[in-house]
Design a protein around this motif. Structure first.
Motif, PDB file in Angstrom:
ATOM      1  N   UNK A  67       0.847  -1.188   0.000  1.00 50.13           N
ATOM      2  CA  UNK A  67       0.000   0.000   0.000  1.00 50.13           C
ATOM      3  C   UNK A  67       0.887   1.244   0.000  1.00 50.13           C
ATOM      4  N   UNK A  68       0.943   1.933  -1.129  1.00 51.94           N
ATOM      5  CA  UNK A  68       1.743   3.141  -1.324  1.00 51.94           C
ATOM      6  C   UNK A  68       3.213   2.920  -0.955  1.00 51.94           C
ATOM      7  N   UNK A  69       3.957   2.153  -1.746  1.00 55.55           N
ATOM      8  CA  UNK A  69       5.365   1.870  -1.433  1.00 55.55           C
ATOM      9  C   UNK A  69       6.190   3.142  -1.294  1.00 55.55           C
ATOM     10  N   UNK A  70       6.840   3.312  -0.158  1.00 53.28           N
ATOM     11  CA  UNK A  70       7.597   4.537   0.103  1.00 53.28           C
ATOM     12  C   UNK A  70       9.000   4.265   0.637  1.00 53.28           C
ATOM     13  N   UNK A  71       9.216   3.129   1.283  1.00 53.57           N
ATOM     14  CA  UNK A  71      10.547   2.799   1.791  1.00 53.57           C
ATOM     15  C   UNK A  71      11.510   2.681   0.616  1.00 53.57           C
ATOM     16  N   UNK A  72      12.736   3.124   0.813  1.00 52.98           N
ATOM     17  CA  UNK A  72      13.698   3.141  -0.299  1.00 52.98           C
ATOM     18  C   UNK A  72      13.978   1.751  -0.866  1.00 52.98           C
ATOM     19  N   UNK A  73      13.713   0.718  -0.102  1.00 54.32           N
ATOM     20  CA  UNK A  73      13.950  -0.641  -0.593  1.00 54.32           C
ATOM     21  C   UNK A  73      12.998  -1.034  -1.714  1.00 54.32           C
ATOM     22  N   UNK A  74      11.968  -0.214  -1.969  1.00 57.85           N
ATOM     23  CA  UNK A  74      11.013  -0.533  -3.034  1.00 57.85           C
ATOM     24  C   UNK A  74      11.440   0.011  -4.392  1.00 57.85           C
ATOM     25  N   UNK A  75      12.605   0.601  -4.460  1.00 58.31           N
ATOM     26  CA  UNK A  75      13.091   1.028  -5.779  1.00 58.31           C
ATOM     27  C   UNK A  75      13.242  -0.205  -6.668  1.00 58.31           C
ATOM     28  N   UNK A  76      12.592  -0.172  -7.811  1.00 57.61           N
ATOM     29  CA  UNK A  76      12.639  -1.303  -8.717  1.00 57.61           C
ATOM     30  C   UNK A  76      11.728  -2.444  -8.321  1.00 57.61           C
ATOM     31  N   UNK A  77      10.879  -2.231  -7.320  1.00 56.05           N
ATOM     32  CA  UNK A  77       9.973  -3.284  -6.860  1.00 56.05           C
ATOM     33  C   UNK A  77       9.000  -3.661  -7.981  1.00 56.05           C
ATOM     34  N   UNK A  78       8.827  -4.952  -8.212  1.00 58.26           N
ATOM     35  CA  UNK A  78       7.989  -5.414  -9.308  1.00 58.26           C
ATOM     36  C   UNK A  78       6.723  -6.124  -8.841  1.00 58.26           C
ATOM     37  N   UNK A  79       6.499  -6.133  -7.526  1.00 55.53           N
ATOM     38  CA  UNK A  79       5.310  -6.787  -7.007  1.00 55.53           C
ATOM     39  C   UNK A  79       4.082  -5.894  -7.113  1.00 55.53           C
ATOM     40  N   UNK A  80       2.894  -6.431  -6.855  1.00 53.64           N
ATOM     41  CA  UNK A  80       1.662  -5.651  -6.942  1.00 53.64           C
ATOM     42  C   UNK A  80       1.593  -4.587  -5.850  1.00 53.64           C
ATOM     43  N   UNK A  81       1.105  -3.403  -6.209  1.00 54.80           N
ATOM     44  CA  UNK A  81       1.025  -2.285  -5.269  1.00 54.80           C
ATOM     45  C   UNK A  81      -0.048  -1.306  -5.713  1.00 54.80           C
ATOM     46  N   UNK A  82      -0.585  -0.581  -4.754  1.00 54.81           N
ATOM     47  CA  UNK A  82      -1.492   0.533  -5.007  1.00 54.81           C
ATOM     48  C   UNK A  82      -0.862   1.748  -4.349  1.00 54.81           C
ATOM     49  N   UNK A  83      -0.725   2.844  -5.077  1.00 57.94           N
ATOM     50  CA  UNK A  83      -0.039   4.010  -4.509  1.00 57.94           C
ATOM     51  C   UNK A  83      -0.530   5.324  -5.065  1.00 57.94           C
ATOM     52  N   UNK A  84      -0.072   6.392  -4.447  1.00 56.18           N
ATOM     53  CA  UNK A  84      -0.439   7.752  -4.834  1.00 56.18           C
ATOM     54  C   UNK A  84       0.316   8.159  -6.097  1.00 56.18           C
TER      55      UNK A  84
END
Length: 326
Positions: free
Chosen positions: A147-164
């Motif tokens: 839900x709204x990936x914001x942590x820096x570890x999500x750079x390049x994250x390819x999993x499902x997400x919903x965000x602003x």
């Protein structure tokens, strides 16, 4: 102390184990009066159901979990609290339990099958929880949505997400400032540990440079913005300040007032998030619909529980709310 079983309850009532099990699950196959008698006896005898076994037996989703950081800093955010409340309400409406799951190393590793049974059927992970934790939570038949990936570890994250839609909101703010006659922009990144703030600052810069010369733009972090730098920027006319969230904009507003700088007469000011404290001063901001964020996340997770595969990132629009500070 002896553990009470279904057979014990059945012996008390003269019913078989399967009838007791159906009654405790509220099955219409058992008469209402019998269901009531079974529940009363189970309560009196101190029966405690094996939740892990129940989860292993059924395929019907029964619960939705939201994974938060163990520090619970998220709960200090008005937008986060409203989103969580909306998720809880949506879960109740759908007949699902809603629970908050603490993240961190104490969350049991996914290799333990007995732990799988106790995890919620579907899990939402708040974006401030590291991506490594989201990966650890992935177990068979239990989808995970960020839900709204914001942590820096999500750079390049390819999993499902919903965000602003951080880029769209920041761009809308800058276009508004340009339309209001701003000729110089100070872009202030409030947090350096948040992907969304990076994207807002970058989008603001790109939108501004599409209309004005690069020399009219200045970027800095809030922590590095000195009083001297702020006074120097405000000394020249037609300036505007964009902060990557409302909290930072309110801090700038306080410092400007203490320096005797008038907003918006001497400098324009805008933020991002649309939280209520900003409304008190008429702050121009980029606002996203937190109810829409919760609804889309919940609908997407439910679709995943039914076996569907969503896209990588589903954006929630952030739109301009013009206030008196611009």
């Amino acid at each position: 102390m002896k553990k009470i079983t279904l057979a014990d309850i059945g012996g008390e009532l003269g019913l078989d184990k399967s009838s007791i099990s159906l009654a405790l699950r509220g099955s219409p196959k058992i008469a209402a009066a019998t269901r009531a008698r079974v529940r009363d006896v189970a309560l009196r005898m101190g029966y405690q159901p094996n939740l892990a076994a129940r989860q292993l037996r059924t395929r019907r989703p029964q619960s939705v979990g939201l994974v938060l950081s163990t520090a619970y800093h998220t709960l200090q955010s008005e937008v986060a609290v409203r989103t969580i409340q909306a998720l809880a309400e949506l879960s109740v409406e759908a007949g699902l339990f809603f629970t908050i799951v603490p993240g961190g190393e104490r969350l049991m590793p996914a290799e333990q099958p007995e732990v799988h049974a106790l995890l919620p059927d579907g899990m939402l992970v708040w974006g401030g929880v590291p991506a490594e934790m989201a990966s650890r939570l992935r177990v068979p038949n239990r989808p995970v949505l960020v839900l709204d990936p914001s942590h820096r570890s999500y750079r390049g994250y390819k999993g499902p997400a919903v965000g602003v839609d951080n880029e769209g909101g920041a761009s809308a703010i800058v276009k508004h400032l340009l339309a209001r006659g701003a000729k110089r922009l100070l872009c202030v990144r409030v947090r350096d540990d948040h992907i969304g703030h990076d994207r807002r600052a970058k989008a603001a810069q790109q939108t501004w440079q599409g209309a004005r010369a690069a020399r009219t733009l200045k970027r800095c972090d809030l922590a590095a913005l000195s009083e001297g730098d702020l006074r120097e920027f405000c000394a020249n006319p037609h300036g505007a300040i964009f902060c990557s969230n409302d909290a930072g904009a309110l801090e700038i507003w306080r410092r400007l007032r203490e320096a005797g700088v008038s907003v918006p007469d001497q400098v324009r000011l805008a933020g991002f998030d649309g939280e209520n404290p900003g409304r008190l001063i008429g702050l121009t901001s980029a606002v996203f619909d937190w109810q829409a964020l919760a609804r889309k996340a919940f609908e997407t997770l439910c679709a995943m529980l039914r076996g569907r595969r969503p896209g990588r990132l589903i954006p929630i629009p952030a739109v301009l709310r013009a206030g008196t500070t611009t």
